[in-house]
Every structure is written in structure tokens, then in C-alpha cells.
Write an enzyme that holds these catalytic residues in place. Structure first.
Site, PDB file in Angstrom:
ATOM      1  CG  HIS A   1       1.592  33.133  -6.060  1.00 22.45           C
ATOM      2  ND1 HIS A   1       1.456  31.404  -5.969  1.00 22.45           N
ATOM      3  CD2 HIS A   1       2.230  32.862  -7.144  1.00 22.45           C
ATOM      4  CE1 HIS A   1       2.082  30.973  -6.269  1.00 22.45           C
ATOM      5  NE2 HIS A   1       2.647  31.892  -7.643  1.00 22.45           N
TER       6      HIS A   1
ATOM      7  N   GLY B   1       6.027  28.848 -13.141  1.00 22.72           N
ATOM      8  CA  GLY B   1       5.483  28.897 -14.780  1.00 22.72           C
ATOM      9  C   GLY B   1       4.621  27.607 -14.356  1.00 22.72           C
TER      10      GLY B   1
ATOM     11  CB  SER C   1       2.216  29.724  -9.737  1.00 25.40           C
ATOM     12  OG  SER C   1       3.531  29.171  -9.364  1.00 25.40           O
ATOM     13  N   GLY C   2      -0.820  28.101  -9.970  1.00 24.79           N
ATOM     14  CA  GLY C   2      -2.072  27.754 -10.324  1.00 24.79           C
ATOM     15  C   GLY C   2      -2.394  27.257 -11.084  1.00 24.79           C
TER      16      GLY C   2
ATOM     17  CG  ASP D   1      -1.550  31.018  -3.607  1.00 24.21           C
ATOM     18  OD1 ASP D   1      -1.865  31.753  -4.589  1.00 24.21           O
ATOM     19  OD2 ASP D   1      -0.191  30.475  -3.884  1.00 24.21           O
TER      20      ASP D   1
END
Length: 839
Positions: free
Chosen positions: A643, A788, A790-791, A696
Site C-alpha cells: 500500500h 508512517g 507502514s512497510g 500487503d
């Protein structure tokens, strides 16, 4: 000559020669006198008996020698010590070991030591020699090394005799006379030298005089251009002026992680006296985790010891002279007012040894005192016994480490706090705050815990230990919506049958198999038809329906497959230090997942230590701000969330040219300190669902390989069969918002959460959890990933390495109670990662 310079040259001589001299053979006898014309006579018989007896005695002696005396061979024992000479003025020439004055006084001290040892029965027959290593002021302190050759059976007795040398001297001062005059002395200290210091091939010693206002820099040999040498002993002796102390601050510290191999020892002495050791350190310390020491007097010794392999960069340190009583060396006093803060000396660095401080806290006369230790780390000897260093509050002693805030209250408006440290083994000390409270109402509008903490009344009897001592969860009446544990506790119903013993007596994990007759219970609690068991298909998410089927089958997905095809049923065999595969492929891990810097016990909120998470990546939109995190998995590839790389209007985040990548970053305002890279390729998972966040995950290829170093290093990728069990503690890291709706963090943040049962999580998240998602969090709220983050990585420790358990994906708000964070499960995507990256 210093015996330590000789290594093992002083191996005890064999006692074989003495035994050889004790063996006596009978002289040859005239054979003609022993002849008998008709047969053996009485004389011959007597001689034969004597010869036989001698042979038996000889053999017996040899056997006794072999099994007793030879077994009790002598070993070399070295003892380092000091004594204070009270009737001699200190001469500057005593600092020069080549001066006439040094040699003359050293000769007297050596003679005096010989006299002491020869008059001590437990030491006299084993003593060899003594060497004076240094002198310091106060009046004159002599530092010496004494050598003994001790039978192994007597080693403990000699150790005890040496350690108790100071006992009689404390009772009465002794004197010694020789042709050159008399010495009066006291304060004799001695202890066995660390055996690791006696085995080194290369020995180097440096003596430095520290001057006021002129700090010096000390480096390990070769630093920073080369690693420190192997098989070495390096010692730095530091002296300062009288009434001064020495401050040692390590600016860089990078040694091997195992102290049994390479280490630095800091001594409150000029000799390696173990009873004066302040600390033994190895591994890595960053500037954010300060490593610093202060001596109790005007001398300090730093020793570096290395073994034959695995050498590292070493250290750089600043050494300065500080006047006694100046800031950092003094403590105690009177504290007044309604609130305040105070710390142990030199906090958050290490407090000095042989220090006593006393604070008197006084609040208004109608109030009482509440003292909270927010950090507390005091060196401790025997568990539960504060015999070494301690803090005493109104007569009650505290020592060791507190994992949570320690609260102490008084019954009056006064409180006395005493800090004490003995001669060895220092720690970081404490940070404390005090406040005044009204005795009749210590917690206005709040619940008073047994440990005197105050919490919101809404947190009482909610199933969470908010007080820290569980007093908010006692004497509760459980509602129908909660689990009533047999031990009297109440726990949230969604914890029932989640695989974790939340009650503490397993009440919440009883009667969990609720499958109907004819159904099979999967390991995760799911029910399937008995006909689906051993049908060759994985109907249970944990593959438990295809195990123990009693037939030869391909390696189950729940097992680890070696490169040679060998099937390993052991759970999580990779990188655990044991060769489970015949080809050793399970241990072919490279340098992944190793944290170069030790995690500080002083977290300071949730700031990570610089370099603590070297696989953490910051993804910036080109020439703009941080928006997502990522993880390094090889010198060319990163893992992030799908995402994060979805196009948003004119911003083409799916294109590599839209990104700036920062490796080795710690503070967002200091981008220049990181390694900035561009991307060559962005690959989102082909089955990513933007509505459900299923699959994801995305991969990013750097435009060129990166060179690994302490602050840039890959995390280990788990195999497809790797299991991260429910309840396991894992770490989340990132620069995301520190609260829901808030702004991003400047400094990299870290937090501990635990993996949550997928069935429980699915019910909490309204059925939105797929088999490719992992839930982790603290269900009481307050700890979570946020916008922030994420990932970024969900990191899980295994032995000395960290594995990538998941990728930060989504959540319902941030850090809400009963709303865990959701992460893409890396083992589910292991085959796809291998296909795309070759990693």
C-alpha cells in the site's frame, strides 16, 4: 622482571627428579656365595624375600606418586594487590619505574611482601616472588604482583588466605624493618589475577599523567584504521593530581560481543586487582547509550584483552581530570518544595565506587513525601541481599534493577535517601522524582495501588495489571463478559483459548476443544472434518491435519527443507547455532539479523539507540518527507508494504524514480548522516487487495548494491515453515506518528508487542483477518505502530539474530485498547520473495 610479561613461562617444575633420588637399588652381590651345591639355602631365601619386598615397596611408591602426587601438580597463581605505606612522602620520581628511588622503594616492598607471605602458613611454602608495578600518591600506594606455585588441592586455601590479608591489618598497623629502614603500612588488598590476562603473547603498557584542563584521547591499537591486534594485553595507567578524580568517557566502543573472547576492564586502581574492578565490557555501545566511568581517587587502569580471532575496530575514549566535589562527582544535600528531581552521581553514566551520598527531602509540614525511581540500576551481589551497592530510603534498602517505576512514601513531611557504592562493580544508578501529597488523599480521584502508584479508576478490575503489582485486579467481581480465573483474577473473554496462559493458572485455556463428533481439532483451534485429515491437503492453517499420518510423504510445509532436499522436522532450525542439515544450509545465514549496538536499559521513552536496528529503512517521496518504512534483506533488495507503493493521483509511487531511500538513518533531521540511495525497481505483490490489505507486501531493488557496516545490515528472512508462536515478544520500529492523528517522530522509535492468536484477533477486528496476516500488539492499548510506520519491520529475536516476522500493514486507529496492529506474514510470502529477488 614482571611475571605477567612471561605468560606461561613459569610452569611449575616437575617433581620427578626428587622421586628418582629417593629410589635406592641394592648393591650387586657375589654370585658365588649364593651358590648351593644341593639346592637353595637360607641365605638365598632371605635375600630373595628382601629383594621382593624392595620391589613391592618400589612399585607401591611409584603408584602412590602417580595417583596422588602427580595428580596434584602445581599451577602458577598470580595475585595483584596494593598496600598503603603511611610513613613515606610521595616523590615524583616514584612515577618513573626506571628511577633509582622507584627501584629502592620497590625492593623494600618486595622484601616486606616476602616477610608477610613466609609468616603465613597457608602461603609460605608456595611463594615464589613479587614485583612492584607502580606507585601512586596517598601517602604512597604500592601496586604489586605476587607469584605462587600452588598444588591444585591447595588453590582454594591460598585464595582464601590472600583475600583475608587485610583482616589483621585492619585491627592493628604493622611495621617492617630491613637494613634500609622501616616501612609502616595498612590497607593491604590482594586478589587473583584474571587468568585470561596471563595467556597473552603480546603485552603493551602505557602510563599517562592527566593535567587539569587538558583531557587526552586514548585509542585501542590500530583504531580507527585497523582492527585491534589478536592475542594481546594492553593496559593504560592514568594518574591525576591529589584531590582529583579521573573521568573516562568512551566516544566509540566496538568490540566482539562475547566477553569471554575480547573485553575491556576498568579498575579503580593502577593494577588489575579484581576486588577493584569497576566493570567488564564488550560488544557495541553507541553515543546514545553513554559508557562512562569516574574513579574514586586519582588513579585508573583500563585493560584491553583479546583472543586469537574475531577482532573488531576497538574504541576511542576521552580521559580527563576532575576536581573532587565538582558536578558529577558530588551528591546529597537538602531538597525542599512540592516536587523535584535528583540522580546518583554521573547518571546516566556509571557512578563512582566507594561513594556515599545522603539527601534529606522536606515538603510542607501538612504533606507527606512520595519518591518515584523512574530508573534504577544498582550493582548487586547475592540475590535479595543488598550487600554491595544500594539505596536506602527511611531505613529500607533497595538494590538490583527495577523494570518498572519503584514508589516509596513517607509517613511524615521528611524523607532520608542514602546512596552507597562499595569498592567494585558499579552500574548506572538511579533517576528519581519526589512530590508532596496529602496523607488523607494520596490519589485524588484515582485508585491507590498497594505499591503507592495512582491509576485511573476506570482501569480497576479490567483484566490488566495497570498498577504493576496487580492490586488493581484483586478483590474483583467478574462480570459475565469476563473470564473468572480460579485464582480470583478477571480477564477479558477474548483471551479465552488463545494459546496464552493469561490467568496464570490456565483457567482461560481449559475446555477449548469445542469441535463436534467426527471433527478434527487443528492446532489453532479450527474444526475440520475427520475426512480431511491426512488427505494430502493442508486444511488447517498450521498444517496440523497433515502431520503424524504414518506414511511417507513429501516434506510438509510445516517442516524446514535444506538445500540438499533433506526434511527437518525441528521447529525453526535456521540460524540457531546447530547444524541440523547435513549440508549445513540451515546455518548459512551470513551476517543478517545481528544488532551491532547493545540495547540500553535506559530507554528514555521509546527512542531507539543509534544503530540498534540497522535493517530499518526510511522511504521518502522524492525530495520530500518520510512516508513509509522498509527493511533491508540483502545488499540490493528491500521489503516494504504494497500500500506504500500505490499511485496517488499524479504521484506515481509505483515508479522507482519517485523515491529517495535512506539507509542507516536514526534522526530525520540529520539526513546527511545516512546513506541516500535511489531505486531501480519496485515490485508490489500481484495479488495485493487495496480494500482488504491482503497480500500487503512489496519489494524494492536498489540502483546499486550497498556495503554493509554497523549501521546498515540486513535482517534474516525466515523460511516458509518458520513459526512465530502466539505470545512471543516482538519489536516494531519506525518514524511514524507517536499518537493517533499526531505528527511523525524525529528519532527512530521502538516498542515491544506480542503476537496475538489469529482467532481472537479476527473477532476483535470484525472478521477482516486472512491467513496471510499476523496480529501483534498490547491489547491494553498504548503501544502500536501508526501512520508512517507502514512497510517497516516486525522483528523477532532468535538467539543472537533477528528475523523479519512481518511488515507493518494496517490497524484500526493507533494503540487503541483491544485493537492490535496487523502485519503481513513474511513466511507466507517466502517463495514469492525468493522468486523475485533470489534471496
Amino acid at each position: 622482571m614482571d611475571p605477567m610479561d612471561a605468560g606461561m613461562r613459569y610452569t611449575p617444575k616437575s617433581s620427578d627428579r626428587d622421586w628418582d633420588q629417593a629410589v635406592t637399588f641394592l648393591p650387586a652381590t657375589d654370585s658365588t656365595k649364593l651358590e648351593k651345591k644341593k639346592g637353595p639355602g637360607k641365605i638365598a631365601a632371605i635375600i630373595g624375600v628382601v629383594v621382593f619386598a624392595c620391589v613391592v615397596a618400589l612399585m607401591t611408591g611409584l603408584l602412590v606418586w602417580h595417583f596422588h602426587y602427580r595428580k596434584d601438580e602445581k599451577i602458577m597463581k598470580m595475585y595483584s594487590g596494593s598496600m598503603r605505606i603511611t610513613n613515606q612522602p610521595f616523590l615524583d620520581t616514584y612515577e618513573d619505574s626506571n628511577s633509582t628511588e622507584f627501584k629502592a622503594l620497590a625492593k623494600q616492598v618486595a622484601a616486606q611482601l616476602r616477610d608477610i607471605y613466609t609468616k603465613t602458613p597457608a602461603l609460605a611454602k608456595f611463594y615464589v616472588d613479587s614485583t612492584v608495578q607502580a606507585f601512586s600518591q596517598g601517602s604512597v600506594v604500592a601496586y604489586y604482583l605476587s607469584e605462587f606455585h600452588v598444588p591444585k588441592s591447595q588453590e582454594a586455601a591460598v585464595d582464601n588466605a590472600m583475600s583475608s590479608m587485610n583482616d589483621p591489618i585492619n585491627k592493628a598497623q604493622r611495621s617492617f624493618s630491613d637494613p634500609t629502614g622501616s616501612l609502616f603500612y595498612d590497607s593491604v588488598v590482594a586478589s587473583a589475577v584474571d587468568s585470561r590476562m596471563l595467556m597473552k603473547r603480546t603485552i603493551q603498557r602505557v602510563s599517562e599523567r592527566i593535567r587539569p584542563g587538558h583531557p587526552i584521547t586514548v585509542k585501542s591499537p590500530g583504531f580507527p584504521d585497523y582492527p585491534y591486534p589478536s592475542n594481546s594485553l594492553v593496559q593504560w595507567q592514568f594518574r591525576a593530581d591529589p584531590n582529583s578524580v579521573i573521568q573516562l568517557d568512551f566516544e566509540t566502543f566496538n568490540l566482539e560481543g562475547e566477553c569471554k573472547n575480547d573485553f575491556v576492564k576498568v579498575y579503580d586502581s593502577l593494577a588489575a586487582i579484581e576486588s577493584r574492578v569497576m566493570a567488564e565490557k564488550c560488544g557495541y555501545y553507541s553515543p546514545n547509550n553513554p559508557l562512562g566511568f569516574i574513579s574514586s581517587g586519582n588513579v585508573l587502569l583500563v585493560t584491553l584483552v583479546t583472543n586469537e580471532e574475531g577482532n573488531y575496530p576497538g574504541f576511542r575514549a576521552s580521559v580527563a581530570q576532575v576536581v573532587k566535589g565538582s558536578r558529577g562527582t558530588s551528591c546529597g544535600g537538602t531538597l525542599t518544595g512540592n516536587s523535584g528531581t535528583f540522580t546518583s552521581p554521573n547518571y546516566p553514566k556509571y557512578y563512582p565506587p566507594l561513594t556515599t551520598c545522603e539527601w534529606t527531602i522536606e515538603v510542607p509540614s501538612n504533606m507527606n513525601v512520595k519518591l518515584i525511581f523512574t530508573k534504577f540500576m544498582m550493582s548487586v551481589g547475592q540475590p535479595n541481599l543488598c550487600l554491595m551497592d544500594y539505596v536506602e530510603v527511611n531505613g529500607e534498602k533497595f538494590c538490583g534493577n527495577f523494570s518498572s517505576n519503584k514508589v516509596v512514601t513517607s509517613n511524615t513531611n521528611r524523607m532520608t535517601v542514602v546512596f552507597y557504592s562499595d569498592a567494585s562493580r558499579v552500574d548506572r544508578g538511579f533517576n528519581a522524582t519526589f512530590s508532596a501529597f496529602e496523607p488523607s488523599n494520596p490519589c485524588p480521584d484515582k485508585f491507590l495501588c498497594n505499591n503507592k502508584r495512582c491509576i485511573s479508576t476506570s482501569l480497576q478490575c479490567d483484566g490488566w495489571n495497570d498498577c504493576g503489582d496487580s492490586s488493581d485486579e484483586k478483590n474483583c467481581k467478574c462480570s459475565s463478559s469476563m473470564i473468572s480465573c480460579r485464582n480470583g483474577l478477571c480477564k477479558p473473554m477474548f483471551w479465552k483459548c488463545d494459546g496464552v496462559d493469561d490467568c496464570g493458572d490456565r483457567t482461560d485455556e481449559m475446555n477449548c476443544a469445542a469441535c463436534k463428533p467426527g471433527e478434527f481439532v487443528c492446532g489453532d483451534g479450527k474444526c475440520i472434518s475427520e475426512k480431511q485429515k491426512c488427505d494430502g491437503r493442508n486444511d488447517c492453517s498450521d498444517n496440523s491435519d497433515e502431520t503424524d499420518c504414518g506414511k511417507a510423504a513429501p516434506c510438509p510445509q510445516s517442516n524446514y527443507v535444506c538445500k540438499n532436499g533433506q526434511c527437518i522436522s525441528k521447529q525453526n532450525p535456521e540460524c540457531d547455532g546447530e547444524n541440523d542439515c547435513k549440508d549445513g544450509s540451515d546455518e548459512d545465514c551470513g551476517d543478517c539479523g545481528k544488532q551491532p549496538y547493545k540495547t540500553s536499559r535506559i530507554v528514555g521513552g521509546q527512542d531507539a539507540t543509534e544503530g540498534e536496528w540497522p535493517w530499518q529503512v526510511s522511504l521518502h517521496i522524492k525530495n520530500s518527507i518520510h512516508v513509509c518504512g522498509a527493511s533491508i534483506i540483502s545488499d540490493r533488495w528491500l521489503v516494504t508494504a504494497a500500500h506504500c507503493v500505490q499511485d496517488e493521483g499524479a504521484t506515481r509511487l509505483s515508479q522507482p524514480g519517485s523515491w529517495d531511500v535512506y539507509l542507516g538513518l536514526h534522526t530525520q533531521k540529520m539526513l546527511e548522516k545516512a546513506e541516500k540511495r535511489s531505486l531501480k525497481k519496485v515490485v508490489a505483490h500481484p495479488n495485493y487487495n487495496a480494500y482488504t490489505y491482503d497480500n500487503d507486501i512489496a519489494l524494492m531493488e536498489l540502483d546499486q548494491p550497498v556495503t554493509f557496516r554497523d549501521s546498515i545490515r540486513p535482517i534474516c528472512l525466515p523460511s516458509a515453515a518458520y513459526d512465530f508462536p502466539v505470545g512471543k515478544t516482538v519489536w516494531i520500529t519506525g518514524w511514524g506518528a507517536t499518537r493517533e492523528g499526531g505528527s511523525g517522530a524525529t528519532v527512530l522509535q521502538k516498542a515491544q508487542v506480542r503476537i496475538i492468536n489469529s482467532t481472537v484477533c479476527n473477532s476483535l477486528m470484525n472478521g477482516q483477518i486472512t491467513s496471510r496476516m499476523t496480529c501483534a500488539g498490547v491489547l491494553s492499548g498504548g503501544v502500536d505502530a501508526c501512520q508512517g510506520d507502514s512497510g517497516g519491520p516486525l522483528s523477532s529475536s532468535s538467539g543472537t539474530r533477528m528475523f523479519l516476522a512481518g511488515v507493518v500493514s494496517w490497524g484500526d486507529g493507533c494503540a487503541r485498547r483491544n485493537k492490535p496492529g496487523i502485519y503481513s506474514t513474511i513466511p507466507k510470502f517466502r517463495a514469492w520473495i525468493k522468486e523475485v529477488t533470489g534471496v
